[in-house]
Design a protein around this motif. Structure first.
Motif, PDB file in Angstrom:
ATOM      1  N   GLU A   1      56.529 -86.308  11.427  1.00  0.00           N
ATOM      2  CA  GLU A   1      55.598 -85.239  11.052  1.00  0.00           C
ATOM      3  C   GLU A   1      56.396 -83.955  10.903  1.00  0.00           C
ATOM      4  O   GLU A   1      57.136 -83.568  11.804  1.00  0.00           O
ATOM      5  CB  GLU A   1      54.517 -85.094  12.126  1.00  0.00           C
ATOM      6  N   LYS A   2      56.222 -83.301   9.773  1.00  0.00           N
ATOM      7  CA  LYS A   2      57.068 -82.126   9.518  1.00  0.00           C
ATOM      8  C   LYS A   2      56.649 -80.883  10.317  1.00  0.00           C
ATOM      9  O   LYS A   2      57.455 -80.004  10.561  1.00  0.00           O
ATOM     10  CB  LYS A   2      57.094 -81.809   8.033  1.00  0.00           C
ATOM     11  N   MET A   3      55.373 -80.823  10.732  1.00  0.00           N
ATOM     12  CA  MET A   3      54.914 -79.652  11.470  1.00  0.00           C
ATOM     13  C   MET A   3      55.239 -79.815  12.962  1.00  0.00           C
ATOM     14  O   MET A   3      55.650 -80.878  13.399  1.00  0.00           O
ATOM     15  CB  MET A   3      53.403 -79.462  11.289  1.00  0.00           C
ATOM     16  N   ASP A   4      54.994 -78.747  13.727  1.00  0.00           N
ATOM     17  CA  ASP A   4      55.257 -78.847  15.168  1.00  0.00           C
ATOM     18  C   ASP A   4      54.154 -79.619  15.892  1.00  0.00           C
ATOM     19  O   ASP A   4      54.271 -79.929  17.076  1.00  0.00           O
ATOM     20  CB  ASP A   4      55.447 -77.459  15.797  1.00  0.00           C
ATOM     21  N   GLN A   5      53.072 -79.927  15.170  1.00  0.00           N
ATOM     22  CA  GLN A   5      51.983 -80.732  15.729  1.00  0.00           C
ATOM     23  C   GLN A   5      51.481 -81.651  14.625  1.00  0.00           C
ATOM     24  O   GLN A   5      51.437 -81.229  13.464  1.00  0.00           O
ATOM     25  CB  GLN A   5      50.787 -79.862  16.099  1.00  0.00           C
ATOM     26  N   ALA A   6      51.058 -82.857  15.002  1.00  0.00           N
ATOM     27  CA  ALA A   6      50.402 -83.732  14.009  1.00  0.00           C
ATOM     28  C   ALA A   6      48.935 -83.305  13.896  1.00  0.00           C
ATOM     29  O   ALA A   6      48.429 -82.523  14.707  1.00  0.00           O
ATOM     30  CB  ALA A   6      50.508 -85.180  14.457  1.00  0.00           C
ATOM     31  N   GLY A   7      48.272 -83.820  12.862  1.00  0.00           N
ATOM     32  CA  GLY A   7      46.813 -83.689  12.741  1.00  0.00           C
ATOM     33  C   GLY A   7      46.275 -82.278  12.621  1.00  0.00           C
ATOM     34  O   GLY A   7      45.151 -82.012  13.035  1.00  0.00           O
ATOM     35  N   ARG A   8      47.042 -81.377  12.040  1.00  0.00           N
ATOM     36  CA  ARG A   8      46.547 -79.988  11.928  1.00  0.00           C
ATOM     37  C   ARG A   8      45.288 -79.904  11.080  1.00  0.00           C
ATOM     38  O   ARG A   8      44.350 -79.202  11.406  1.00  0.00           O
ATOM     39  CB  ARG A   8      47.611 -79.093  11.312  1.00  0.00           C
ATOM     40  N   LYS A   9      45.297 -80.607   9.953  1.00  0.00           N
ATOM     41  CA  LYS A   9      44.108 -80.544   9.084  1.00  0.00           C
ATOM     42  C   LYS A   9      42.925 -81.222   9.752  1.00  0.00           C
ATOM     43  O   LYS A   9      41.813 -80.702   9.740  1.00  0.00           O
ATOM     44  CB  LYS A   9      44.396 -81.175   7.724  1.00  0.00           C
ATOM     45  N   LEU A  10      43.189 -82.372  10.357  1.00  0.00           N
ATOM     46  CA  LEU A  10      42.117 -83.109  11.030  1.00  0.00           C
ATOM     47  C   LEU A  10      41.378 -82.197  12.005  1.00  0.00           C
ATOM     48  O   LEU A  10      40.157 -82.250  12.143  1.00  0.00           O
ATOM     49  CB  LEU A  10      42.744 -84.305  11.769  1.00  0.00           C
ATOM     50  N   ARG A  11      42.141 -81.338  12.671  1.00  0.00           N
ATOM     51  CA  ARG A  11      41.533 -80.492  13.704  1.00  0.00           C
ATOM     52  C   ARG A  11      40.638 -79.387  13.151  1.00  0.00           C
ATOM     53  O   ARG A  11      39.843 -78.827  13.876  1.00  0.00           O
ATOM     54  CB  ARG A  11      42.623 -79.894  14.587  1.00  0.00           C
ATOM     55  N   ILE A  12      40.820 -79.056  11.866  1.00  0.00           N
ATOM     56  CA  ILE A  12      39.952 -78.004  11.314  1.00  0.00           C
ATOM     57  C   ILE A  12      38.832 -78.578  10.443  1.00  0.00           C
ATOM     58  O   ILE A  12      38.060 -77.841   9.842  1.00  0.00           O
ATOM     59  CB  ILE A  12      40.753 -76.954  10.503  1.00  0.00           C
TER      60      ILE A  12
END
Ligand SMILES: Cc1cc2nc3c(=O)[nH]c(=O)nc-3n(C[C@H](O)[C@H](O)[C@H](O)COP(=O)(O)OP(=O)(O)OC[C@H]3O[C@@H](n4cnc5c(N)ncnc54)[C@H](O)[C@@H]3O)c2cc1C
Length: 426
Positions: free
Chosen positions: A32-43
């Motif tokens: 995962e390129k971001m520092d957290q997975a699932g960023r979109k899922l969370r919004i």
């Protein structure tokens, strides 16, 4: 071989693919390129995550479209039909059970929309990531951007990260998402990665997005909610209707039209608008009345309110906020008394109420688009397994595919079902 499977992208589709592959005993690396997975899922779902819809398979299919077969005129059908196999194995009931078995209580709301009962999208993310963290088969690497895919004689062999590190594997699941909300990590890298190994990509366009129009929107109207209206889109040259909504709500942006009906219409409008064509949007403020019924109602109202001034009497037929839009378009003297209106003026008012016209010129951009229309061509992907027909061992899932759907939980179901199919097949 370092891993059995490398999953590129930790969104809804990648997380589900990882979970399924790990459950089948595969050694999986999730990058995962971001520092957290699932960023979109969370919004998603305004932080509540509308993860699926309880509609039957038959009723779901028309909500899903694909541009691959030129289906944008008729949203649904091709996209939905392509998904039938994956949905036959893992659809809304199975998805709901999957989360319920992991302790997430779900509720169904208006229109069959399903949410976590807690009202928190994080619970959906935590169930997925919890599954991966509990599995000894899964390694998760964050801040890991895949720069290229490696293949040998038509077979996937590994990936290269942006700092040059090479990691070998037997199978790659490409789950990098589309281009919508790029701050969540979906910046369209997957289109390039897929194209570099030979895939055709239907030009990605913003969809489920507000539409710009030529007309000036009066300040009073911005963010005003128009209820119980119907929206029709027409080709501005041929006037042929391209889309007719049900009765619902919409709103106004400073430069155009927004809200639920408009987001749905944007799925039809985005491609012609981005090809430089203009479309007309017609808002029927009285969808419950035919033109004749409305004319009879206007006649009766005019009879009863003959001494009222037109400007003020307009409130009989439309919300006050719409009057600044109506007056300049109607070309009727605002100080006229109703009994002074000519028959032609009354009919003009009736026509306006049945079709307030806007000239659409474009869409809002990726920062506001809920999904991407277009993507990796479906004809190059096996609908049973999500495996590329061009590169053995490469699987393509989620929003990266040339699939998009209406709001209502249909887009996340696409991501989860395609991710599940790939996780089962690798
Ligand atoms: C504001 C908003 C609300 C939404 N609400 C809903 C809703 O309620 N219901 C619904 O059905 N749909 C909703 N959607 C749509 C839905 O969220 C998406 O269709 C779905 O999340 C797509 O999942 P995905 O896994 O394909 O892609 P994404 O969720 O975008 O995940 C892709 C992942 O890949 C990573 N990545 C990208 N490139 C690389 C790379 N080169 N290397 C490594 N990692 C990479 C990204 O960082 C990202 O984490 C919403 C969308 C938005 C923007």
């Amino acid at each position: 071989m370092d891993y059995d499977v490398i999953v590129v992208g930790g969104g809804a589709a990648g997380l589900m693919a990882t979970a399924m592959a790990a459950r089948r005993g595969k050694r999986v690396l999730l990058l995962e390129k971001m520092d957290q997975a699932g960023r979109k899922l969370r919004i998603t779902g305004k932080g509540r995550c509308n993860l699926t819809n309880t509609a039957s398979l038959r009723d779901t299919l028309p909500h899903i479209g694909s541009s691959t077969a030129g289906s944008t005129k008729k949203p649904g059908q091709t996209g939905g039909i392509w998904l039938r196999n994956a949905y036959g194995r893992f659809f809304n009931r199975e998805l709901m059970e999957w989360f319920e078995e992991r302790g997430v209580a779900l509720v169904e709301e208006r229109g069959g929309r399903v949410f976590p009962a807690s009202g928190k999208s994080i619970d959906i993310f935590l169930a997925l990531i919890g599954e991966l963290e509990a599995s000894s088969n899964v390694t998760i690497r964050k801040n890991a951007t895949v720069k290229s895919l490696e293949t040998l004689e038509g077979q996937a062999t590994g990936v290269v990260l942006d700092r040059g590190e090479r990691i070998g594997c037997r199978h790659i699941v490409l789950a990098t998402g589309g281009l919508s909300y790029p701050t969540t990590g979906s910046t369209g890298a997957g289109y390039r990665l897929a194209a570099e190994v030979g895939h055709s990509v239907v030009k990605p366009l913003p969809s489920l997005v507000a539409l710009k129009c030529k007309e000036k929107i009066p300040e009073e109207l911005i963010a005003f909610q128009l209820k119980n209206v119907q929206l029709t889109l027409c080709d501005s040259l041929s006037c042929a209707p391209a889309f007719r909504s049900g009765v619902g709500e919409m709103t106004f942006a400073p430069d155009g039209l927004a809200g639920p009906l408009v987001l749905s219409a944007s799925r039809i409008a985005t491609r012609p608008l981005h090809e430089g064509r203009t479309l007309k949007a017609l808002i029927d403020l009285k969808p419950g009345l035919t033109a004749d019924q409305l004319d009879r109602r206007l006649l009766a109202d005019i009879d009863q309110n003959g001494s009222r001034i037109f400007n003020d009497a307009l409130r009989l037929w439309l919300p006050a906020e719409l009057i600044p839009l109506a007056l300049p378009q109607l070309h009727i003297e605002y100080y006229k008394r109703l009994h002074q209106l000519t028959g032609e003026e009354r009919r003009r008012l009736g026509r306006w109420l049945k079709g307030v016209e806007f000239t659409l010129t474009g869409t809002h951009d990726w920062n506001e688009a809920i999904v991407t229309q277009g993507g990796v061509s479906l004809s190059e992907v096996n609908p049973k397994t999500m495996e590329s027909r061009l590169v053995h061992g490469l699987y393509i899932v989620g929003e990266l595919l040339d699939l998009d759907a209406d709001t209502g939980g249909y887009n996340l179901q696409i991501a989860f079902s395609t991710g599940h199919a790939a996780g089962e097949a690798v």
